[in-house]
Design a protein around this motif. Structure first.
Motif, PDB file in Angstrom:
ATOM      1  N   MET A   3     -56.202   3.248 -20.939  1.00 17.33           N
ATOM      2  CA  MET A   3     -56.216   3.692 -22.325  1.00 17.33           C
ATOM      3  C   MET A   3     -54.867   3.351 -22.956  1.00 17.33           C
ATOM      4  N   THR A   4     -54.900   2.608 -24.055  1.00 17.48           N
ATOM      5  CA  THR A   4     -53.677   2.318 -24.793  1.00 17.48           C
ATOM      6  C   THR A   4     -53.781   2.964 -26.162  1.00 17.48           C
ATOM      7  N   LEU A   5     -52.768   3.735 -26.520  1.00 16.09           N
ATOM      8  CA  LEU A   5     -52.711   4.388 -27.816  1.00 16.09           C
ATOM      9  C   LEU A   5     -51.528   3.815 -28.574  1.00 16.09           C
ATOM     10  N   THR A   6     -51.816   3.111 -29.645  1.00 13.22           N
ATOM     11  CA  THR A   6     -50.746   2.513 -30.439  1.00 13.22           C
ATOM     12  C   THR A   6     -50.220   3.547 -31.414  1.00 13.22           C
ATOM     13  N   VAL A   7     -48.912   3.823 -31.314  1.00 12.48           N
ATOM     14  CA  VAL A   7     -48.313   4.750 -32.283  1.00 12.48           C
ATOM     15  C   VAL A   7     -47.910   3.969 -33.521  1.00 12.48           C
ATOM     16  N   SER A   8     -48.138   4.600 -34.669  1.00 10.19           N
ATOM     17  CA  SER A   8     -47.875   3.911 -35.930  1.00 10.19           C
ATOM     18  C   SER A   8     -47.609   4.957 -37.009  1.00 10.19           C
ATOM     19  N   SER A   9     -47.550   4.511 -38.244  1.00 10.95           N
ATOM     20  CA  SER A   9     -47.282   5.398 -39.371  1.00 10.95           C
ATOM     21  C   SER A   9     -48.191   6.629 -39.302  1.00 10.95           C
ATOM     22  N   GLY A  10     -47.619   7.802 -39.511  1.00  4.88           N
ATOM     23  CA  GLY A  10     -48.382   9.040 -39.410  1.00  4.88           C
ATOM     24  C   GLY A  10     -48.203   9.741 -38.073  1.00  4.88           C
ATOM     25  N   ASP A  11     -47.482   9.097 -37.141  1.00  4.23           N
ATOM     26  CA  ASP A  11     -47.219   9.693 -35.825  1.00  4.23           C
ATOM     27  C   ASP A  11     -45.777  10.181 -35.741  1.00  4.23           C
ATOM     28  N   ALA A  12     -45.566  11.244 -34.954  1.00  4.88           N
ATOM     29  CA  ALA A  12     -44.209  11.735 -34.678  1.00  4.88           C
ATOM     30  C   ALA A  12     -44.155  12.205 -33.232  1.00  4.88           C
ATOM     31  N   LEU A  13     -42.961  12.147 -32.664  1.00  2.00           N
ATOM     32  CA  LEU A  13     -42.711  12.646 -31.310  1.00  2.00           C
ATOM     33  C   LEU A  13     -41.988  13.980 -31.421  1.00  2.00           C
ATOM     34  N   ILE A  14     -42.478  14.981 -30.667  1.00  2.00           N
ATOM     35  CA  ILE A  14     -41.804  16.276 -30.594  1.00  2.00           C
ATOM     36  C   ILE A  14     -41.365  16.506 -29.149  1.00  2.00           C
ATOM     37  N   ILE A  15     -40.055  16.560 -28.946  1.00  2.00           N
ATOM     38  CA  ILE A  15     -39.471  16.834 -27.633  1.00  2.00           C
ATOM     39  C   ILE A  15     -39.075  18.306 -27.624  1.00  2.00           C
ATOM     40  N   VAL A  16     -39.658  19.068 -26.699  1.00  2.00           N
ATOM     41  CA  VAL A  16     -39.503  20.519 -26.700  1.00  2.00           C
ATOM     42  C   VAL A  16     -38.447  20.969 -25.683  1.00  2.00           C
ATOM     43  N   ASP A  17     -37.348  21.524 -26.166  1.00  2.12           N
ATOM     44  CA  ASP A  17     -36.413  22.352 -25.384  1.00  2.12           C
ATOM     45  C   ASP A  17     -35.895  21.720 -24.087  1.00  2.12           C
ATOM     46  N   VAL A  18     -35.499  20.455 -24.133  1.00  2.00           N
ATOM     47  CA  VAL A  18     -34.934  19.825 -22.926  1.00  2.00           C
ATOM     48  C   VAL A  18     -33.429  20.119 -22.936  1.00  2.00           C
ATOM     49  N   GLN A  19     -33.108  21.357 -22.558  1.00  2.00           N
ATOM     50  CA  GLN A  19     -31.754  21.901 -22.632  1.00  2.00           C
ATOM     51  C   GLN A  19     -31.236  22.229 -21.237  1.00  2.00           C
ATOM     52  N   ASN A  20     -29.917  22.212 -21.087  1.00  2.00           N
ATOM     53  CA  ASN A  20     -29.311  22.405 -19.768  1.00  2.00           C
ATOM     54  C   ASN A  20     -29.770  23.673 -19.059  1.00  2.00           C
ATOM     55  N   ASP A  21     -29.921  24.772 -19.793  1.00  2.00           N
ATOM     56  CA  ASP A  21     -30.304  26.027 -19.137  1.00  2.00           C
ATOM     57  C   ASP A  21     -31.709  25.997 -18.554  1.00  2.00           C
ATOM     58  N   LYS A  72     -45.019  17.529 -42.674  1.00  2.00           N
ATOM     59  CA  LYS A  72     -45.813  17.286 -43.890  1.00  2.00           C
ATOM     60  C   LYS A  72     -45.093  16.306 -44.812  1.00  2.00           C
ATOM     61  N   ARG A  73     -43.792  16.541 -44.991  1.00  2.00           N
ATOM     62  CA  ARG A  73     -42.998  15.717 -45.895  1.00  2.00           C
ATOM     63  C   ARG A  73     -43.024  14.248 -45.486  1.00  2.00           C
ATOM     64  N   ARG A  74     -43.119  14.013 -44.183  1.00  2.00           N
ATOM     65  CA  ARG A  74     -43.134  12.643 -43.655  1.00  2.00           C
ATOM     66  C   ARG A  74     -44.557  12.091 -43.493  1.00  2.00           C
ATOM     67  N   GLY A  75     -45.552  12.862 -43.896  1.00  2.00           N
ATOM     68  CA  GLY A  75     -46.933  12.394 -43.808  1.00  2.00           C
ATOM     69  C   GLY A  75     -47.462  12.300 -42.386  1.00  2.00           C
ATOM     70  N   VAL A  76     -46.922  13.122 -41.497  1.00  2.00           N
ATOM     71  CA  VAL A  76     -47.347  13.069 -40.092  1.00  2.00           C
ATOM     72  C   VAL A  76     -48.725  13.705 -39.934  1.00  2.00           C
ATOM     73  N   LYS A  77     -49.611  12.989 -39.230  1.00  2.00           N
ATOM     74  CA  LYS A  77     -50.968  13.477 -38.961  1.00  2.00           C
ATOM     75  C   LYS A  77     -51.197  13.725 -37.458  1.00  2.00           C
ATOM     76  N   ARG A  78     -50.382  13.046 -36.635  1.00  2.00           N
ATOM     77  CA  ARG A  78     -50.565  13.147 -35.182  1.00  2.00           C
ATOM     78  C   ARG A  78     -49.202  13.273 -34.514  1.00  2.00           C
ATOM     79  N   VAL A  79     -49.110  14.208 -33.555  1.00  2.00           N
ATOM     80  CA  VAL A  79     -47.852  14.395 -32.838  1.00  2.00           C
ATOM     81  C   VAL A  79     -48.061  14.145 -31.346  1.00  2.00           C
ATOM     82  N   VAL A  80     -47.047  13.549 -30.757  1.00  2.00           N
ATOM     83  CA  VAL A  80     -46.974  13.348 -29.310  1.00  2.00           C
ATOM     84  C   VAL A  80     -45.967  14.372 -28.813  1.00  2.00           C
TER      85      VAL A  80
END
Length: 193
Positions: free
Chosen positions: A1-19, A123-131
């Protein structure tokens, strides 16, 4: 399965902190294993000019989630400390939008959307899908994904870039199953193009 990321996509990296990494105040077992796949995802989003968000716990010293205040957790991710910093090996693009959460003593927030501008920024960036990937599967990833779905976003869950606390054995697996049941699509970083 290949998913092409393009306009409307954003990446959310959650809490990758030292603690939350091995040796940290609230270490997630094998938490450091999420960094390499997240670096690959971030590089792809940066190369395509797509937005990257990084959430972080940014607690005051007397936060309600801490055991001395009657909460369930040891003190962690206190604002401005080394423990609250992003992992040194996490390569965040220069344009990454940092979202600080649980910043007041009396309110906790497991979701990157709770009490923050994340929803408005997407919303401001028109994001519809998040990774989504990061720490920990059974707390902040779970709640961030649930809120993203509740806001009508499509969610791709990076299963090779999440790790669980597993306070009770199996919590991580149950959290992943719940996210998928609610509509999150499980993928790996290798699926992205």
């Amino acid at each position: 399965m290949t998913l092409t990321v393009s306009s409307g996509d954003a990446l959310i990296i959650v809490d990758v902190q030292n603690d939350f990494l091995p040796g940290g105040a609230l270490a997630v077992p094998q938490g450091d294993r999420v960094i390499e796949p997240l670096n690959r995802a971030a590089a792809l989003f940066e190369a395509k000019g797509l937005p990257v968000f990084a959430t972080r716990d940014w607690h005051p010293e007397n936060h309600c989630s801490f055991k001395p205040q009657g909460g369930p957790w040891p003190p962690h991710c206190v604002a401005g400390t080394r423990g609250a910093e992003f992992a040194p090996s996490l390569r965040l693009p220069a344009a990454t939008v940092v979202i600080s959460k649980a910043t007041t003593a009396e309110r906790d927030a497991y979701s990157g959307f709770q009490g923050t501008e994340l929803g408005n920024e997407l919303k401001r960036r028109g994001v519809k899908r998040v990774v989504v990937g990061g720490l920990a599967t059974d707390y902040c990833v779970l709640n961030t994904v649930k809120d993203a779905l509740a806001q009508g976003l499509q969610v791709l869950l990076l299963t090779d870039a999440i790790r669980a606390v597993d306070v009770k054995p199996g919590d991580g697996g149950a959290a992943q199953a719940e996210m998928e049941r609610r509509g999150a699509v499980p993928i790996t970083v290798a699926d992205l193009a």
